[in-house]
Write a protein that holds these residues in place. Structure first.
Motif, PDB file in Angstrom:
ATOM      1  N   ASP A 229     -48.912 -26.594  51.244  1.00  0.00           N
ATOM      2  CA  ASP A 229     -47.595 -26.239  51.852  1.00  0.00           C
ATOM      3  C   ASP A 229     -47.065 -27.660  52.143  1.00  0.00           C
ATOM      4  O   ASP A 229     -45.914 -28.046  51.707  1.00  0.00           O
ATOM      5  CB  ASP A 229     -47.821 -25.464  53.128  1.00  0.00           C
TER       6      ASP A 229
ATOM      7  N   ARG B  45     -43.591 -29.826  50.540  1.00  0.00           N
ATOM      8  CA  ARG B  45     -42.265 -30.286  51.087  1.00  0.00           C
ATOM      9  C   ARG B  45     -42.352 -31.475  51.133  1.00  0.00           C
ATOM     10  O   ARG B  45     -41.339 -32.318  51.740  1.00  0.00           O
ATOM     11  CB  ARG B  45     -42.613 -29.748  52.777  1.00  0.00           C
ATOM     12  N   SER B  46     -43.167 -32.443  50.729  1.00  0.00           N
ATOM     13  CA  SER B  46     -43.143 -33.987  50.804  1.00  0.00           C
ATOM     14  C   SER B  46     -42.618 -34.445  49.548  1.00  0.00           C
ATOM     15  O   SER B  46     -42.289 -35.610  49.460  1.00  0.00           O
ATOM     16  CB  SER B  46     -44.730 -34.626  50.954  1.00  0.00           C
ATOM     17  N   ALA B  47     -42.389 -33.784  48.447  1.00  0.00           N
ATOM     18  CA  ALA B  47     -41.880 -34.062  47.419  1.00  0.00           C
ATOM     19  C   ALA B  47     -40.545 -33.166  47.127  1.00  0.00           C
ATOM     20  O   ALA B  47     -40.444 -31.937  47.647  1.00  0.00           O
ATOM     21  CB  ALA B  47     -42.802 -33.784  46.225  1.00  0.00           C
ATOM     22  N   PRO B  48     -39.481 -33.757  46.613  1.00  0.00           N
ATOM     23  CA  PRO B  48     -38.297 -33.076  46.348  1.00  0.00           C
ATOM     24  C   PRO B  48     -38.535 -31.764  45.603  1.00  0.00           C
ATOM     25  O   PRO B  48     -39.138 -32.011  44.323  1.00  0.00           O
ATOM     26  CB  PRO B  48     -37.477 -34.110  45.674  1.00  0.00           C
ATOM     27  N   ASP B  49     -37.932 -30.755  45.922  1.00  0.00           N
ATOM     28  CA  ASP B  49     -37.996 -29.554  45.112  1.00  0.00           C
ATOM     29  C   ASP B  49     -36.816 -28.663  45.274  1.00  0.00           C
ATOM     30  O   ASP B  49     -35.773 -29.020  46.085  1.00  0.00           O
ATOM     31  CB  ASP B  49     -39.190 -28.793  45.441  1.00  0.00           C
TER      32      ASP B  49
ATOM     33  N   PHE C 229     -36.430 -25.801  46.725  1.00  0.00           N
ATOM     34  CA  PHE C 229     -36.233 -25.285  48.183  1.00  0.00           C
ATOM     35  C   PHE C 229     -35.579 -26.264  49.014  1.00  0.00           C
ATOM     36  O   PHE C 229     -34.640 -26.128  49.615  1.00  0.00           O
ATOM     37  CB  PHE C 229     -37.520 -24.913  48.504  1.00  0.00           C
ATOM     38  N   GLY C 230     -35.961 -27.412  48.933  1.00  0.00           N
ATOM     39  CA  GLY C 230     -35.571 -28.681  49.560  1.00  0.00           C
ATOM     40  C   GLY C 230     -34.171 -28.875  49.304  1.00  0.00           C
ATOM     41  O   GLY C 230     -33.319 -29.078  50.319  1.00  0.00           O
ATOM     42  N   ARG C 231     -33.721 -28.735  47.862  1.00  0.00           N
ATOM     43  CA  ARG C 231     -32.290 -28.951  47.409  1.00  0.00           C
ATOM     44  C   ARG C 231     -31.576 -27.869  48.467  1.00  0.00           C
ATOM     45  O   ARG C 231     -30.294 -28.206  48.838  1.00  0.00           O
ATOM     46  CB  ARG C 231     -32.234 -29.007  46.101  1.00  0.00           C
TER      47      ARG C 231
ATOM     48  N   LEU D 242     -31.869 -26.210  50.802  1.00  0.00           N
ATOM     49  CA  LEU D 242     -31.675 -26.480  52.375  1.00  0.00           C
ATOM     50  C   LEU D 242     -30.825 -27.538  52.556  1.00  0.00           C
ATOM     51  O   LEU D 242     -30.256 -27.396  53.513  1.00  0.00           O
ATOM     52  CB  LEU D 242     -33.318 -26.629  53.041  1.00  0.00           C
ATOM     53  N   TRP D 243     -31.050 -28.479  52.005  1.00  0.00           N
ATOM     54  CA  TRP D 243     -30.086 -29.661  51.925  1.00  0.00           C
ATOM     55  C   TRP D 243     -28.639 -29.245  51.748  1.00  0.00           C
ATOM     56  O   TRP D 243     -27.691 -29.807  52.675  1.00  0.00           O
ATOM     57  CB  TRP D 243     -30.508 -30.865  51.227  1.00  0.00           C
TER      58      TRP D 243
ATOM     59  N   ARG E 199     -27.227 -26.547  52.239  1.00  0.00           N
ATOM     60  CA  ARG E 199     -26.928 -25.580  53.640  1.00  0.00           C
ATOM     61  C   ARG E 199     -26.148 -26.505  54.559  1.00  0.00           C
ATOM     62  O   ARG E 199     -25.444 -25.984  55.572  1.00  0.00           O
ATOM     63  CB  ARG E 199     -27.869 -24.899  54.080  1.00  0.00           C
TER      64      ARG E 199
END
Lengths: 186, 180
Positions: A4, A8-12, A14-16, A18-19, A21
């Motif tokens: 997990d 979350r430590s690398a861009p993906d 899901f992170g995109r 979330l960003w 939003r």
């Protein structure tokens, strides 16, 4: 690091998502104006800002995409500069922007200024000497002072003759004498 | 060739001709590279890059070198400062030179961005993310930069960028989970 944590430590994606939003677009002027000038951007690029100013610049870069683009362009240009050829014309034109007047201005003080003033005096003396040589040469070719005085004396004598004997000055006496002789003979 | 760091700044600011010539020779590759990048972004010719570079030099020595005198060596290297200044001058140059009658279809989309006043506003409470965290997310997601490139820009190592990204994600997850 767990799976997990790793995701979350690398861009993906899901992170995109979330960003994305977090964002709402605003028009110019809606956000508070925070003046960040070129000098601050340069200092930020070199890592020479205080913590507070670094945060200020980074907030600016997040809020203004065009400012971030400028920073990225500038950084890439700094990397390009070493290997990019420059047309000679660019250098020559730019060098011509500062001329010799400025150079003399710099030499106005101290020893350099002293040499500068001597150089200027020598230049003026050389120009003066050349002027005298040209004048003297032209005068000599015209016959010099003696001929000039001779012409002057002849002109003066003719002027005196004209006043005292106007007809004689024009060499009419001989013609008149001939005329009188001729009429008398008739 | 003289390096920019070897330029005698006091002589340059005083207007010394020989120092100016050395400065131009040292700065021209950088200034021309910046101008070329700005010009190519707007779909203009390399000739225009030369004119834009010349305009940068004109600005540097205008008004008794007022712009040059604003340089503070304690805040940035001369190369970095020049690159930033050159970009601003080159963009101004293109603004002045832009033909007002050019058809919109003939203008590259990137050229329109020069007047872009778009502002990104984050719909999260102030202080939820640090400025550095927000910038890291911007670089990685909006600019799609590699972690190593972002690290180079921020003058940190790649692991620091990953760590910053990780902490930012934790905060965002927490915020949106609570909000939802």
């Amino acid at each position: 690091m767990t799976q997990d944590d790793g995701s979350r430590s690398a861009p993906d994606a899901f992170g995109r998502a979330l960003w994305q939003r977090t964002k709402v677009a605003e028009t110019a002027g809606a956000a508070a104006s925070r003046a960040v000038d070129d000098a601050m951007i340069a200092a930020w690029l070199d890592g020479r800002l205080s913590e507070a100013d670094t945060a200020r610049v980074e907030r600016h870069l997040v809020e203004y995409p065009q400012a971030l683009q400028a920073v990225l362009d500038t950084r890439n240009a700094l990397a390009d500069a070493a290997r990019a050829p420059v047309p000679d014309r660019v250098v020559v034109r730019a060098q011509a922007l500062v001329g010799f007047a400025a150079e003399r201005k710099v030499g106005g003080g101290g020893l350099a200024g002293l040499f500068g003033s001597w150089r200027r005096a020598l230049e003026m003396a050389a120009v003066g000497a050349a002027f005298v040589v040209v004048i003297a040469g032209g005068f000599s070719l015209g016959g010099g002072t003696q001929e000039a005085y001779a012409h002057s004396a002849l002109n003066n004598a003719a002027a005196v003759e004209l006043v005292l004997n106007p007809l004689g000055a024009f060499r009419l006496t001989d013609d008149l004498a001939d005329l009188v002789t001729e009429q008398g003979g008739r | 060739m003289t390096a920019l760091d070897d330029i005698d700044l006091s002589a340059l600011l005083a207007g010394d001709k020989r120092t100016w010539d050395r400065f131009v020779a040292a700065a021209a590759p950088l200034i021309h590279a910046v101008a070329r990048r700005v010009v190519s972004t707007h779909g203009l010719s390399a000739e225009e890059a030369g004119d834009a570079a010349q305009d940068v030099f004109v600005r540097l020595c205008a008004n008794e070198r007022r712009l040059m005198k604003s340089y503070d060596r304690s805040r940035a290297s001369l190369a970095t400062w020049l690159a930033v200044i050159a970009r601003s001058c080159a963009v101004d140059h293109l603004r002045r030179r832009r033909q007002p009658t050019a058809a919109l279809d003939d203008v590259p989309e990137t050229a329109v961005a020069i007047e872009d006043r778009h502002v990104e506003k984050l719909s999260i409470p102030p202080g939820l993310l640090t400025e550095r965290q927000a910038l890291v997310l911007t670089l990685l997601y909006d600019r799609e930069m590699e972690v190593a490139d972002a690290a180079a820009l921020l003058r940190v190592d790649a692991q620091t960028v990953r760590s910053t990204h990780h902490k930012a994600m934790l905060r965002l997850r927490e915020h949106f989970r609570v909000s939802a």
